[in-house]
Design an enzyme around this catalytic site. Structure first.
Site, PDB file in Angstrom:
ATOM      1  N   GLY A  11       0.818  -1.204   0.000  1.00  0.00           N
ATOM      2  CA  GLY A  11       0.000   0.000   0.000  1.00  0.00           C
ATOM      3  C   GLY A  11       0.850   1.252   0.000  1.00  0.00           C
ATOM      4  O   GLY A  11       1.707   1.427   0.871  1.00  0.00           O
ATOM      5  N   VAL A  79      -2.060  -7.802  -4.230  1.00  0.00           N
ATOM      6  CA  VAL A  79      -1.831  -8.797  -3.187  1.00  0.00           C
ATOM      7  C   VAL A  79      -3.109  -9.597  -2.970  1.00  0.00           C
ATOM      8  O   VAL A  79      -4.205  -9.031  -2.867  1.00  0.00           O
ATOM      9  CB  VAL A  79      -1.376  -8.126  -1.879  1.00  0.00           C
ATOM     10  CG1 VAL A  79      -1.279  -9.150  -0.751  1.00  0.00           C
ATOM     11  CG2 VAL A  79      -0.028  -7.441  -2.074  1.00  0.00           C
ATOM     12  N   GLU A 171     -18.722  17.873   2.111  1.00  0.00           N
ATOM     13  CA  GLU A 171     -17.901  18.531   1.096  1.00  0.00           C
ATOM     14  C   GLU A 171     -18.477  18.341  -0.296  1.00  0.00           C
ATOM     15  O   GLU A 171     -18.507  19.277  -1.102  1.00  0.00           O
ATOM     16  CB  GLU A 171     -16.470  17.996   1.183  1.00  0.00           C
ATOM     17  CG  GLU A 171     -15.744  18.478   2.436  1.00  0.00           C
ATOM     18  CD  GLU A 171     -14.444  17.740   2.719  1.00  0.00           C
ATOM     19  OE1 GLU A 171     -13.726  18.160   3.640  1.00  0.00           O
ATOM     20  OE2 GLU A 171     -14.163  16.748   2.023  1.00  0.00           O
ATOM     21  N   ASP A 301      -6.085   3.017   7.835  1.00  0.00           N
ATOM     22  CA  ASP A 301      -7.498   2.610   7.888  1.00  0.00           C
ATOM     23  C   ASP A 301      -7.673   1.110   8.053  1.00  0.00           C
ATOM     24  O   ASP A 301      -8.775   0.648   8.361  1.00  0.00           O
ATOM     25  CB  ASP A 301      -8.212   3.042   6.603  1.00  0.00           C
ATOM     26  CG  ASP A 301      -8.391   4.548   6.520  1.00  0.00           C
ATOM     27  OD1 ASP A 301      -8.295   5.208   7.561  1.00  0.00           O
ATOM     28  OD2 ASP A 301      -8.619   5.053   5.410  1.00  0.00           O
ATOM     29  N   ALA A 316      -5.756  10.874   7.540  1.00  0.00           N
ATOM     30  CA  ALA A 316      -4.409  10.871   6.969  1.00  0.00           C
ATOM     31  C   ALA A 316      -3.315  11.156   8.003  1.00  0.00           C
ATOM     32  O   ALA A 316      -2.289  10.464   8.014  1.00  0.00           O
ATOM     33  CB  ALA A 316      -4.342  11.876   5.820  1.00  0.00           C
TER      34      ALA A 316
END
Length: 437
Positions: A11, A79, A171, A301, A316
């Site tokens: 990742g 993966v 948003e 996450d 983040a």
């Protein structure tokens, strides 16, 4: 063959990329594996979905980011599993990557709470592909409304529903309202985009549940000022090409439905046979390692862990801090030093924008809202972009859009055959009119 310790990172999101860069110069063979060749700045993905930015403004090639890191190798691959006994990462093309340390930073995707068939009709926003698909559906709905002579069908096409009133939903709702009611008002002749209906649907009793109630109240009022209809305490129990149905028996006719109601972790827990929570996140130990799996760490996450008595949020900054912590742990092991101990999350605050001139910020000790919060939100997001070029481009484009109310990235590209094959081509009244003819 090299005898250096092998570290594999799965990742290249915030956590994985931070860990990789923190291991620069270490005496290791570092391999970063991702199914895409770019790192994505997800907090600005909604700007791509609403034609404010181009995908290249929020995504950067991983090879370019790590090109000067001599101990790093980047592999494009999917993966499919982990052989923890043999310490091997399995890829879908049959490749097998041995490791001495493994960091899983595979992120999360949207969840439909057992109704996966809704995904076709209500895409979420986690990938660049999602953003360009959403942009296509938004703009194409308006084009179809322009071409329709049926007022009922026009209204359905000009209704945009967003399910979930967390930061992403808020948003999106604010950005779509501004796009239609401020930017596109001179572009069409048969329709008035100021009559577009943007509906934000939330199952709880307020928007932005992760924020203090007073900031949620402010956000609700700002959304309503922008012309967004907010439906609280509303549960979705049906989703199809025609719109949504709710638990109370009512419904909403909408051609475009967007999903921002929840996330589910990657299959990392299943790969490892590790304990997981209801969202599929691996229940890691305080140092972010996996119980029963030596030298295996899960971050971002994909992991659930507590710090200072509270659950670490899936944002983040948390992923980046976790990546740094795991890198320190590996460096300590390589040098024979003591491990840094349990992970401690430093909360720098919670931010969400509602639209032009309006945002909310919760620093814990200080809460802000309105114009100043909006500027701080913009500065923070530009600052965390990777590379001076991207910071300059995004800042310049935002400033131009601010002055001109322009959205230069409103291009209809790509294909959406699955959704197109299910969309109603004609409303009932159109069919009846043609039959009379």
């Amino acid at each position: 063959m090299s005898t250096l310790p092998r570290v594999v990172i799965v990742g290249a999101g915030f956590g994985g990329l931070t860990a990789a860069r923190a291991l620069d110069g270490a005496a290791i063979e570092l391999t970063v594996v991702d199914r895409r060749n770019f790192h994505l700045f997800q907090p600005l993905l909604y700007q791509v979905a609403t034609a404010g930015l181009n995908p290249s403004d929020v995504a950067w090639p991983v090879r370019g980011i790590l090109s000067k890191q001599k101990n790093a190798r980047v592999l494009l691959g999917q993966v499919t599993g982990i052989d923890s006994d043999a310490r091997i990462v399995l890829l879908d093309d049959g490749r097998r990557l041995p490791y001495d340390w493994l960091i899983l930073a595979t992120g999360a995707t949207h969840t439909y709470f057992g109704n996966d068939q809704w995904e076709t009709h209500a895409p979420g926003l986690k990938r660049v592909d999602d953003a360009t698909l959403i942009r296509r559906r938004l703009l194409l709905a308006l084009e179809r409304a322009e071409n329709s002579d049926d007022p009922v069908e026009q209204q359905r096409l000009m209704t945009f529903a967003i399910v979930g009133a967390g930061p992403t939903g808020v948003e999106l709702a604010g950005a779509i309202a501004e796009l239609c009611k401020r930017v596109l008002i001179h572009d069409f002749r048969a329709i008035d985009t100021r009559k577009v209906r943007v509906v934000l649907i939330e199952g709880a009793d307020r928007v932005l549940l992760s924020f203090p109630p007073e900031l949620s109240t402010f956000a609700l009022k700002e959304l309503q000022k922008k012309g967004v209809d907010v439906m609280l305490n509303t549960k979705v129990n049906g989703c199809d090409p025609g719109g949504l149905s709710f638990g109370d028996g009512s419904g909403l006719a909408a051609a475009t439905i967007l999903w921002a109601a929840g996330v589910a972790a990657s299959p990392a827990a299943r790969w490892l046979g590790a304990p997981a929570d209801r969202a599929g996140r691996v229940q890691v130990l305080p140092d972010l390692s996996v119980p029963g799996h030596e030298r295996v760490f899960v971050i971002g996450d994909t992991a659930t862990v507590q710090s200072n008595g509270k659950a670490v949020p899936g944002v983040a900054p948390a992923a980046k801090q976790q990546g740094q912590h795991v890198a320190k742990t590996i460096r300590a092991a390589l040098s024979g030093k003591s491990a840094p101990g349990p992970f401690r999350y430093r909360d720098f605050g919670n931010l969400a924008t509602i639209g032009r001139h309006s945002a909310v910020i919760d620093f814990g000790f200080l809460r802000m809202k309105g114009l100043i919060a909006w500027w701080l939100w913009g500065i923070a997001h530009v600052y965390f972009l990777i590379g001076a070029r991207n910071r300059m481009l995004v800042a310049t484009q935002w400033f131009f859009n601010y002055l001109s109310y322009s959205r230069a990235a409103r291009l209809i590209v790509g294909s959406d055959d699955d959704a197109d094959s299910h969309r109603p081509l004609q409303s009932q009244s159109q069919t009846q009119t043609q039959a009379r003819r």
